[in-house]
Each structure stands twice: as C-alpha cells, then as structure tokens.
Scaffold this motif. Structure first.
Motif, PDB file in Angstrom:
ATOM      1  N   PHE A   1      48.205 109.860 -28.107  1.00  0.00           N
ATOM      2  CA  PHE A   1      49.214 108.813 -28.309  1.00  0.00           C
ATOM      3  C   PHE A   1      48.712 107.480 -27.764  1.00  0.00           C
ATOM      4  O   PHE A   1      48.790 106.433 -28.438  1.00  0.00           O
ATOM      5  CB  PHE A   1      50.498 109.287 -27.606  1.00  0.00           C
ATOM      6  N   ASN A   2      48.149 107.502 -26.568  1.00  0.00           N
ATOM      7  CA  ASN A   2      47.685 106.255 -25.952  1.00  0.00           C
ATOM      8  C   ASN A   2      46.485 105.664 -26.682  1.00  0.00           C
ATOM      9  O   ASN A   2      46.392 104.438 -26.839  1.00  0.00           O
ATOM     10  CB  ASN A   2      47.336 106.506 -24.483  1.00  0.00           C
ATOM     11  N   TYR A   3      45.549 106.492 -27.127  1.00  0.00           N
ATOM     12  CA  TYR A   3      44.392 105.957 -27.857  1.00  0.00           C
ATOM     13  C   TYR A   3      44.832 105.185 -29.097  1.00  0.00           C
ATOM     14  O   TYR A   3      44.281 104.128 -29.418  1.00  0.00           O
ATOM     15  CB  TYR A   3      43.427 107.082 -28.253  1.00  0.00           C
ATOM     16  N   ILE A   4      45.823 105.706 -29.795  1.00  0.00           N
ATOM     17  CA  ILE A   4      46.300 105.021 -30.996  1.00  0.00           C
ATOM     18  C   ILE A   4      47.094 103.774 -30.618  1.00  0.00           C
ATOM     19  O   ILE A   4      46.913 102.704 -31.211  1.00  0.00           O
ATOM     20  CB  ILE A   4      47.147 105.979 -31.867  1.00  0.00           C
ATOM     21  N   ARG A   5      47.965 103.890 -29.628  1.00  0.00           N
ATOM     22  CA  ARG A   5      48.751 102.717 -29.197  1.00  0.00           C
ATOM     23  C   ARG A   5      47.851 101.558 -28.801  1.00  0.00           C
ATOM     24  O   ARG A   5      48.151 100.399 -29.072  1.00  0.00           O
ATOM     25  CB  ARG A   5      49.610 103.087 -27.987  1.00  0.00           C
TER      26      ARG A   5
ATOM     27  N   MET B   1      48.708  92.964 -24.522  1.00  0.00           N
ATOM     28  CA  MET B   1      48.247  93.619 -25.737  1.00  0.00           C
ATOM     29  C   MET B   1      49.437  94.223 -26.472  1.00  0.00           C
ATOM     30  O   MET B   1      50.257  94.915 -25.879  1.00  0.00           O
ATOM     31  CB  MET B   1      47.249  94.723 -25.384  1.00  0.00           C
ATOM     32  N   THR B   2      49.549  93.946 -27.764  1.00  0.00           N
ATOM     33  CA  THR B   2      50.600  94.539 -28.574  1.00  0.00           C
ATOM     34  C   THR B   2      50.299  96.009 -28.790  1.00  0.00           C
ATOM     35  O   THR B   2      49.217  96.361 -29.267  1.00  0.00           O
ATOM     36  CB  THR B   2      50.703  93.825 -29.938  1.00  0.00           C
ATOM     37  N   GLN B   3      51.245  96.855 -28.431  1.00  0.00           N
ATOM     38  CA  GLN B   3      51.037  98.293 -28.572  1.00  0.00           C
ATOM     39  C   GLN B   3      51.553  98.767 -29.923  1.00  0.00           C
ATOM     40  O   GLN B   3      52.642  98.396 -30.362  1.00  0.00           O
ATOM     41  CB  GLN B   3      51.708  99.031 -27.424  1.00  0.00           C
ATOM     42  N   ARG B   4      50.736  99.594 -30.562  1.00  0.00           N
ATOM     43  CA  ARG B   4      51.062 100.054 -31.902  1.00  0.00           C
ATOM     44  C   ARG B   4      51.950 101.301 -31.851  1.00  0.00           C
ATOM     45  O   ARG B   4      51.933 102.052 -30.884  1.00  0.00           O
ATOM     46  CB  ARG B   4      49.775 100.336 -32.672  1.00  0.00           C
ATOM     47  N   ARG B   5      52.697 101.529 -32.913  1.00  0.00           N
ATOM     48  CA  ARG B   5      53.562 102.699 -32.996  1.00  0.00           C
ATOM     49  C   ARG B   5      52.760 103.913 -33.447  1.00  0.00           C
ATOM     50  O   ARG B   5      51.790 103.792 -34.216  1.00  0.00           O
ATOM     51  CB  ARG B   5      54.716 102.426 -33.966  1.00  0.00           C
ATOM     52  N   VAL B   6      53.186 105.082 -33.000  1.00  0.00           N
ATOM     53  CA  VAL B   6      52.452 106.323 -33.278  1.00  0.00           C
ATOM     54  C   VAL B   6      53.411 107.341 -33.877  1.00  0.00           C
ATOM     55  O   VAL B   6      54.480 107.616 -33.305  1.00  0.00           O
ATOM     56  CB  VAL B   6      51.828 106.891 -31.990  1.00  0.00           C
ATOM     57  N   VAL B   7      53.028 107.886 -35.019  1.00  0.00           N
ATOM     58  CA  VAL B   7      53.883 108.864 -35.697  1.00  0.00           C
ATOM     59  C   VAL B   7      53.117 110.162 -35.927  1.00  0.00           C
ATOM     60  O   VAL B   7      51.888 110.214 -35.841  1.00  0.00           O
ATOM     61  CB  VAL B   7      54.399 108.313 -37.046  1.00  0.00           C
ATOM     62  N   VAL B   8      53.874 111.213 -36.223  1.00  0.00           N
ATOM     63  CA  VAL B   8      53.294 112.525 -36.536  1.00  0.00           C
ATOM     64  C   VAL B   8      53.352 112.715 -38.045  1.00  0.00           C
ATOM     65  O   VAL B   8      54.430 112.638 -38.651  1.00  0.00           O
ATOM     66  CB  VAL B   8      54.062 113.656 -35.825  1.00  0.00           C
ATOM     67  N   THR B   9      52.189 112.958 -38.657  1.00  0.00           N
ATOM     68  CA  THR B   9      52.126 113.076 -40.119  1.00  0.00           C
ATOM     69  C   THR B   9      51.615 114.424 -40.604  1.00  0.00           C
ATOM     70  O   THR B   9      51.517 114.645 -41.809  1.00  0.00           O
ATOM     71  CB  THR B   9      51.231 111.965 -40.702  1.00  0.00           C
ATOM     72  N   GLY B  10      51.284 115.321 -39.683  1.00  0.00           N
ATOM     73  CA  GLY B  10      50.824 116.649 -40.088  1.00  0.00           C
ATOM     74  C   GLY B  10      51.026 117.629 -38.952  1.00  0.00           C
ATOM     75  O   GLY B  10      50.877 117.271 -37.778  1.00  0.00           O
TER      76      GLY B  10
ATOM     77  N   LEU C   1      48.470 112.839 -35.198  1.00  0.00           N
ATOM     78  CA  LEU C   1      49.076 111.583 -34.755  1.00  0.00           C
ATOM     79  C   LEU C   1      48.396 110.441 -35.499  1.00  0.00           C
ATOM     80  O   LEU C   1      47.165 110.444 -35.658  1.00  0.00           O
ATOM     81  CB  LEU C   1      48.909 111.407 -33.245  1.00  0.00           C
ATOM     82  N   GLU C   2      49.189 109.482 -35.941  1.00  0.00           N
ATOM     83  CA  GLU C   2      48.649 108.415 -36.788  1.00  0.00           C
ATOM     84  C   GLU C   2      49.365 107.096 -36.482  1.00  0.00           C
ATOM     85  O   GLU C   2      50.563 107.081 -36.176  1.00  0.00           O
ATOM     86  CB  GLU C   2      48.842 108.805 -38.253  1.00  0.00           C
ATOM     87  N   GLU C   3      48.619 106.026 -36.564  1.00  0.00           N
ATOM     88  CA  GLU C   3      49.213 104.698 -36.385  1.00  0.00           C
ATOM     89  C   GLU C   3      50.209 104.465 -37.516  1.00  0.00           C
ATOM     90  O   GLU C   3      49.936 104.741 -38.683  1.00  0.00           O
ATOM     91  CB  GLU C   3      48.109 103.645 -36.384  1.00  0.00           C
ATOM     92  N   TYR C   4      51.381 103.971 -37.156  1.00  0.00           N
ATOM     93  CA  TYR C   4      52.504 103.903 -38.092  1.00  0.00           C
ATOM     94  C   TYR C   4      52.189 103.116 -39.361  1.00  0.00           C
ATOM     95  O   TYR C   4      52.466 103.572 -40.478  1.00  0.00           O
ATOM     96  CB  TYR C   4      53.712 103.299 -37.382  1.00  0.00           C
ATOM     97  N   GLU C   5      51.617 101.915 -39.231  1.00  0.00           N
ATOM     98  CA  GLU C   5      51.344 101.096 -40.410  1.00  0.00           C
ATOM     99  C   GLU C   5      50.318 101.759 -41.319  1.00  0.00           C
ATOM    100  O   GLU C   5      50.402 101.677 -42.546  1.00  0.00           O
ATOM    101  CB  GLU C   5      50.873  99.703 -39.987  1.00  0.00           C
ATOM    102  N   HIS C   6      49.343 102.432 -40.717  1.00  0.00           N
ATOM    103  CA  HIS C   6      48.329 103.165 -41.487  1.00  0.00           C
ATOM    104  C   HIS C   6      48.986 104.293 -42.274  1.00  0.00           C
ATOM    105  O   HIS C   6      48.690 104.497 -43.464  1.00  0.00           O
ATOM    106  CB  HIS C   6      47.268 103.715 -40.527  1.00  0.00           C
ATOM    107  N   ALA C   7      49.893 105.016 -41.620  1.00  0.00           N
ATOM    108  CA  ALA C   7      50.598 106.117 -42.287  1.00  0.00           C
ATOM    109  C   ALA C   7      51.486 105.599 -43.412  1.00  0.00           C
ATOM    110  O   ALA C   7      51.522 106.156 -44.518  1.00  0.00           O
ATOM    111  CB  ALA C   7      51.426 106.889 -41.262  1.00  0.00           C
ATOM    112  N   LYS C   8      52.184 104.504 -43.136  1.00  0.00           N
ATOM    113  CA  LYS C   8      53.092 103.931 -44.131  1.00  0.00           C
ATOM    114  C   LYS C   8      52.316 103.413 -45.347  1.00  0.00           C
ATOM    115  O   LYS C   8      52.746 103.599 -46.496  1.00  0.00           O
ATOM    116  CB  LYS C   8      53.897 102.798 -43.491  1.00  0.00           C
ATOM    117  N   ALA C   9      51.162 102.809 -45.099  1.00  0.00           N
ATOM    118  CA  ALA C   9      50.374 102.230 -46.188  1.00  0.00           C
ATOM    119  C   ALA C   9      49.871 103.297 -47.162  1.00  0.00           C
ATOM    120  O   ALA C   9      49.720 103.028 -48.361  1.00  0.00           O
ATOM    121  CB  ALA C   9      49.194 101.451 -45.616  1.00  0.00           C
ATOM    122  N   ARG C  10      49.620 104.484 -46.648  1.00  0.00           N
ATOM    123  CA  ARG C  10      49.116 105.537 -47.551  1.00  0.00           C
ATOM    124  C   ARG C  10      50.241 106.448 -48.062  1.00  0.00           C
ATOM    125  O   ARG C  10      49.982 107.452 -48.737  1.00  0.00           O
ATOM    126  CB  ARG C  10      48.024 106.355 -46.875  1.00  0.00           C
ATOM    127  N   GLY C  11      51.478 106.090 -47.731  1.00  0.00           N
ATOM    128  CA  GLY C  11      52.615 106.868 -48.204  1.00  0.00           C
ATOM    129  C   GLY C  11      52.728 108.236 -47.566  1.00  0.00           C
ATOM    130  O   GLY C  11      53.181 109.197 -48.211  1.00  0.00           O
TER     131      GLY C  11
END
Length: 415
Positions: free
Chosen positions: A176-180, A1-10, A242-252
């Motif tokens: 972190f793991n739930y999002i990954r 399974m490809t694991q997604r990146r997780v970032v902090v946005t707030g 915590l937010e999935e990286y592509e989701h965070a990037k897409a909304r700026g």
C-alpha cells in the motif's frame, strides 16, 4: 508529497474453505468449518490430531514434476493464489510498466517441511552427508515472492515480510505504501503458510497453544467461547492485487475496494503472550484509523485476530471497544479463524479477503462454534455468532498479531 489512492483489483486464494475465491466466499457465508483429522502426516502420537488443511489438493494439477521439486508447499500455495489474483485483475502484462510492478509476499515460517525432511534425510543417511541442491531455496521464506516475480516479470519492489502471524498484514501495508508514495503502480501482496507438519504441530503442542478437541475437530476453533482450549492450525494462501487508483480506472479495471490505512506497533511485553491490556493493539488500530482519515464510527466491521485463546481474545476485544468507543455496539465483529483455523503468516491475507467479501456482498461472515460466551467478554458486543449477518459495510478493519509482540491493522473502504 501528494499521496496516491490504492485499490484492490484482483484476488485469489487456496485455503481450508476453498481452492478459489468463489468456494471461499460461499463457505464463509455458510459458516463452514475447515477442520478435520490431519492427513499430511501420521498424527497418532501427537496431542493434536486435526487441523484446517487445504482440501482435494493435487500439485500435478498446477505444476510439472520439475517445478514441484523446486517448490515447498508454501510456495506452491503462493503461486496458485497469486496466479488467480493476477488473472482476476485482467492486467495486460504487455502494456503495464513491469518495473513499476512488484511483489511483497509474506510467510511466518516458510519452508519448514523442506527443512524437516532434509534434516531427517541427513540423520538417517550414511557416512556422507547428502542434501538436495533445492534445499535452501525451498526453505527460505522470501522465495515465494521471487518465484511470483519471475513468473510475471515484475521488476519492482520484491521481498518477504516476516512478523509471525502479523506477517501478511505488514506485507499489505508495505505494498500500500509503495503505491501511495509513487514507487510502484501495481503490487502483488499476500501470504502463504504450509505448517501442518510434525515440527509445527509438535512445537505448538509443547506450548499448549493448540486445541486438543480430537473428538470434535469441527467445533474446536471456538473464539470467545468459555470452553475454548487453543487455536487450530491452518494452511493455504491469499493474494491481492493492489493498484494505483487512476491507473486502475484508466484501464477499466474491476475495483473491489480501497485500502485507506495501516497501523503497526509492538507490545514490548512478552515473546508469545499479547499485552493483557491490548496496548500495542490499540496503537495499531488508532494509527490505522488516523491514516485512513476516518472516524471510529465509520467502521462497520472488525475482523479480529480472534485465535480462540483466552490470553488473546479478551484483551483484543477490550482494545477494540476502547478504540471504537460507544460505536463498538453498533459494529459487527467476527473471527473467521473459527472457520479457517489460524493460517499464521497467511492469516492477514485471507482475512483481508474476508473483509472484501463483507464489503462487496453486504454480509458479515460469522464467528462459529461460540455456544457459551466467555463471562469476561462484554455480552453487548455483536460478535456475529454462528450465523452470517446482512449489513452495508462502509469500512472494514482487520487485525493480526504475532509472537514477538508484533501488531498490524489495515482498513479497507467501500468505493
């Protein structure tokens, strides 16, 4: 399974150094102590008469009277920190998938004050037992997660992690793991504690765990100092979105950092004392580094558990040195509990925020109050003593350990 990146946005907090992120970060850099005489109750009969309390707190500024009746203080702190973090993240609640948004909130003790007050009321009552209908929901540790989800309509994973002082690091790792793993897109994670009360202070006093430096509270929390005599209890909350990286990037979204690894272990040794050789601590750190896919020499800052006890400080520093090898002398280490006190189950959350401060401001928060280094501690270590230090931080590692032999470590990376 490809694991997604997780970032902090707030991010958000209410703690002994500040009732919001700006105040907290300013006082971290200045090396301010949050310790002062206890105001929550009359501590005159107690061995310890001081703590790191939240300052200038008025629940009426945040909640109406009906809400206050439902919320123990630890839940109030949780809602305040979580609200700040959600607002800081600029999430559009009408656009995100609420079924993919969850809350994992941590507390080591939960509503201890509510439990104590109800028991007092029963003991002082007449023939007929009288208990508040809010007693049970005010007390249970998972209720803060529930209330945060209700406020925002988040229908994803929702629960509380409880592992004493390791609780909120475990919660961050779970989120972190739930999002990954693709089981959530956005998670509110953090912890809160409100244990500056009679049973908590009395209980820790009976264990000889708390400092009794009543004549000088501001210098009582002194990790690594040969004259330390115990930890200083603190209170408050810290929250991270915590937010999935592509989701965070897409909304700026504004991105503070990336969470890249977590490690958990057990000492399997003693119910309150850490392993004297730091065996469990080493495993948690090594697992976190391996999961992050980095090498030890990439860790520039370690926020240690560092409670200001000889039984804890020495083996942790030896464990850090073994894990980082010779690079340990190039890294910065500090214990921010020297300033905030020990927030128990919320410690990991506010210390993750201290790591975010280090990464984003290029500043290592200091270990204050260390005047005479414990002779059993390696003097070559850079413990960031008494004054903040400037440096670039690529990766920060944060340790939290709890009664029961619970160990948890997270790694945050600059992005």
């Amino acid at each position: 399974m490809t694991q997604r990146r997780v970032v902090v946005t707030g991010i958000g907090t209410i703690n002994p150094l500040g009732n919001n992120i700006a105040e907290y970060f300013t006082n971290l850099e200045k090396g301010v102590s949050g310790a002062a005489p206890i105001t929550h109750f009359d501590a005159e009969k107690f061995k310890t008469k001081f703590a790191c309390e939240v300052k200038n707190y008025d629940p009426a500024q945040h909640f109406d009277r009906k809400e206050v009746r439902k919320y123990d203080l630890f839940t109030q702190y949780a809602l305040i920190a979580a609200t700040q973090a959600v607002e800081d993240s600029a999430l559009d609640l009408e656009k995100i998938d609420l079924e993919q948004a969850g809350v994992i909130w941590s507390s080591g003790i939960g509503g201890l004050k509510s439990f104590f007050d109800e028991c007092l009321g029963y003991a002082e009552g007449g023939m007929t037992p009288r208990f508040s209908p809010f007693f049970i929901p005010r007390m249970i540790a998972d209720i803060a997660a529930g209330f945060i989800s209700m406020k925002y309509g988040f229908m994803g994973p929702n629960y509380c992690t409880v592992s004493a002082c390791a609780s909120s690091n475990h919660g961050l790792i779970d989120a972190f793991n739930y999002i990954r793993w693709g089981k959530a897109t956005v998670m509110v994670a953090g912890g809160s504690e409100a244990a500056v009360n009679e049973p908590s202070v009395g209980g820790f006093n009976s264990m000889h765990a708390l400092s009794t430096r009543n004549d000088d509270p501001q210098h009582a929390s002194r990790p690594f100092d040969k004259d330390r005599d115990g930890f200083v209890i603190g209170e408050g909350a810290g929250a991270l979105i915590l937010e999935e990286y592509e989701h965070a990037k897409a909304r700026g979204a504004k991105i503070y950092c990336e969470i890249v690894g977590g490690g958990c272990s057990a000492d399997a040794y003693h119910f309150t004392a850490p392993h004297p050789e730091g065996k469990g601590a080493k495993k948690a750190m090594r697992d976190a580094i391996a999961e992050a896919g980095i090498t030890p020499d990439q860790i520039d800052y370690v926020n240690v558990h560092g409670t200001s006890t000889p039984a804890g400080d020495r083996p942790e520093l030896k464990a850090v040195a073994e894990v980082l090898g010779e690079h340990v002398y190039d890294a910065n280490i500090s214990s921010t509990k020297s300033m905030t006190g020990h927030l128990l189950g919320a410690a990991g959350a506010i210390e993750a925020l201290a790591c975010i401060f280090a990464i984003n401001h290029g500043t290592i928060p200091p270990t204050i109050n260390c005047e005479n280094l414990d002779p059993e501690i390696d003097p070559r270590l850079n413990l960031t003593l008494n004054k903040a230090q400037k440096r670039e931080v690529r990766c920060a590692m944060s340790n939290t350990f709890g009664f029961g032999g619970h160990n948890s470590t997270i790694i945050l990376r600059k992005i």
